[in-house]
Structures are given as structure tokens and as C-alpha cells.
Motif scaffolding. Sequence first.
Motif, PDB file in Angstrom:
ATOM      1  N   GLN A  25       0.826  -1.212   0.000  1.00 26.28           N
ATOM      2  CA  GLN A  25       0.000   0.000   0.000  1.00 26.28           C
ATOM      3  C   GLN A  25       0.860   1.262   0.000  1.00 26.28           C
ATOM      4  OE1 GLN A  25      -3.213   0.130   2.862  1.00 26.28           O
ATOM      5  NE2 GLN A  25      -3.352  -2.085   2.863  1.00 26.28           N
ATOM      6  N   GLY A  26       2.180   1.079  -0.096  1.00 19.52           N
ATOM      7  CA  GLY A  26       3.074   2.234  -0.113  1.00 19.52           C
ATOM      8  C   GLY A  26       3.285   2.834   1.262  1.00 19.52           C
ATOM      9  N   LYS A  27       3.049   2.024   2.297  1.00 20.27           N
ATOM     10  CA  LYS A  27       3.200   2.497   3.676  1.00 20.27           C
ATOM     11  C   LYS A  27       4.248   1.647   4.389  1.00 20.27           C
ATOM     12  CE  LYS A  27      -1.686   3.714   3.861  1.00 20.27           C
ATOM     13  NZ  LYS A  27      -2.969   3.456   4.514  1.00 20.27           N
ATOM     14  N   SER A  28       4.579   2.060   5.592  1.00 23.01           N
ATOM     15  CA  SER A  28       5.505   1.305   6.437  1.00 23.01           C
ATOM     16  C   SER A  28       5.199   1.663   7.885  1.00 23.01           C
ATOM     17  CB  SER A  28       6.951   1.667   6.114  1.00 23.01           C
ATOM     18  OG  SER A  28       7.206   3.015   6.469  1.00 23.01           O
ATOM     19  N   LEU A  29       5.788   0.914   8.806  1.00 20.82           N
ATOM     20  CA  LEU A  29       5.624   1.272  10.215  1.00 20.82           C
ATOM     21  C   LEU A  29       6.171   2.674  10.464  1.00 20.82           C
ATOM     22  CD1 LEU A  29       6.569  -2.093  11.953  1.00 20.82           C
ATOM     23  CD2 LEU A  29       4.282  -1.109  11.677  1.00 20.82           C
ATOM     24  N   ALA A  30       7.274   3.006   9.802  1.00 24.17           N
ATOM     25  CA  ALA A  30       7.876   4.331   9.969  1.00 24.17           C
ATOM     26  C   ALA A  30       6.950   5.435   9.454  1.00 24.17           C
ATOM     27  CB  ALA A  30       9.223   4.391   9.262  1.00 24.17           C
ATOM     28  N   SER A  31       6.316   5.208   8.303  1.00 27.69           N
ATOM     29  CA  SER A  31       5.420   6.246   7.766  1.00 27.69           C
ATOM     30  C   SER A  31       4.177   6.403   8.638  1.00 27.69           C
ATOM     31  CB  SER A  31       5.040   5.951   6.310  1.00 27.69           C
ATOM     32  OG  SER A  31       4.213   4.816   6.201  1.00 27.69           O
ATOM     33  N   LEU A  32       3.658   5.285   9.170  1.00 26.97           N
ATOM     34  CA  LEU A  32       2.524   5.381  10.102  1.00 26.97           C
ATOM     35  C   LEU A  32       2.928   6.131  11.363  1.00 26.97           C
ATOM     36  CD1 LEU A  32       0.817   1.863   9.990  1.00 26.97           C
ATOM     37  CD2 LEU A  32      -0.029   4.009   9.040  1.00 26.97           C
ATOM     38  N   ALA A  33       4.134   5.855  11.833  1.00 25.55           N
ATOM     39  CA  ALA A  33       4.630   6.536  13.034  1.00 25.55           C
ATOM     40  C   ALA A  33       4.715   8.040  12.802  1.00 25.55           C
ATOM     41  CB  ALA A  33       5.988   5.967  13.432  1.00 25.55           C
ATOM     42  N   ARG A  34       5.261   8.428  11.665  1.00 29.51           N
ATOM     43  CA  ARG A  34       5.352   9.864  11.351  1.00 29.51           C
ATOM     44  C   ARG A  34       3.958  10.485  11.277  1.00 29.51           C
ATOM     45  NH1 ARG A  34       9.489   7.943   8.085  1.00 29.51           N
ATOM     46  NH2 ARG A  34       8.135   7.844   6.263  1.00 29.51           N
ATOM     47  N   GLU A  35       3.051   9.784  10.625  1.00 25.80           N
ATOM     48  CA  GLU A  35       1.683  10.278  10.471  1.00 25.80           C
ATOM     49  C   GLU A  35       0.999  10.489  11.828  1.00 25.80           C
ATOM     50  OE1 GLU A  35      -2.474   8.469   8.678  1.00 25.80           O
ATOM     51  OE2 GLU A  35      -0.582   7.827   7.775  1.00 25.80           O
ATOM     52  N   HIS A  36       1.338   9.640  12.794  1.00 28.34           N
ATOM     53  CA  HIS A  36       0.708   9.702  14.115  1.00 28.34           C
ATOM     54  C   HIS A  36       1.620  10.303  15.183  1.00 28.34           C
ATOM     55  CE1 HIS A  36      -2.987   7.664  12.977  1.00 28.34           C
ATOM     56  NE2 HIS A  36      -2.222   6.999  12.120  1.00 28.34           N
TER      57      HIS A  36
END
Length: 85
Positions: A25-36
Motif C-alpha cells: 500500500q506504499g506504507k511502512s511502520l515508519a510512515s505510520l509513526a510519522r503520520e501519528h
Amino acid sequence: MYLNSEIPQNEEQKRSWIKYQLKIQGKSLASLAREHKTSRQVLSNTLYEPSPRWEYVIAQALNKKPTEIWPERYEDGLPKEKLKV
């Protein structure tokens, strides 16, 4: 690798499945972390230890419910709580 509907029961495979599903989906744990506005490590820890707040974030990113991904961590739809005495 794994189809979206096949959530492995084996914990190690489940962690790989989650990371793979995020990746496609073009995401990662790191990108979710940044988003939140948290650290990648917080989300990574959720793959190993229960954390209802972050389980929800990961599940939401995968269009799933936390109970679908981690049924062993929930009872009657609610997080099982560890009693600390």
C-alpha cells in the motif's frame, strides 16, 4: 507471498504479513509513526506486545479490525488486560 485475506496465525509470519501488506500500500511502520507523531519503535513494539491504541492504527491502515489481526489479544471485542499487581 500472502493474500490480503490470509492473516497468518504464527506470530513471526503475522509480523511479516503486516509489514508486507503495508508495503504493497506504499506504507511502512515508519510512515505510520510519522503520520501519528510517534516513533517507529512504538509501532514496531506493537507487533510483539499488545497495545490497543497502536493495534488500531495498524489495523486501520490495513482496512482491518484489530480483532481480525490479533484475535488472541481480544476477548468479546475488547482488549484483554494484563493484571499487574
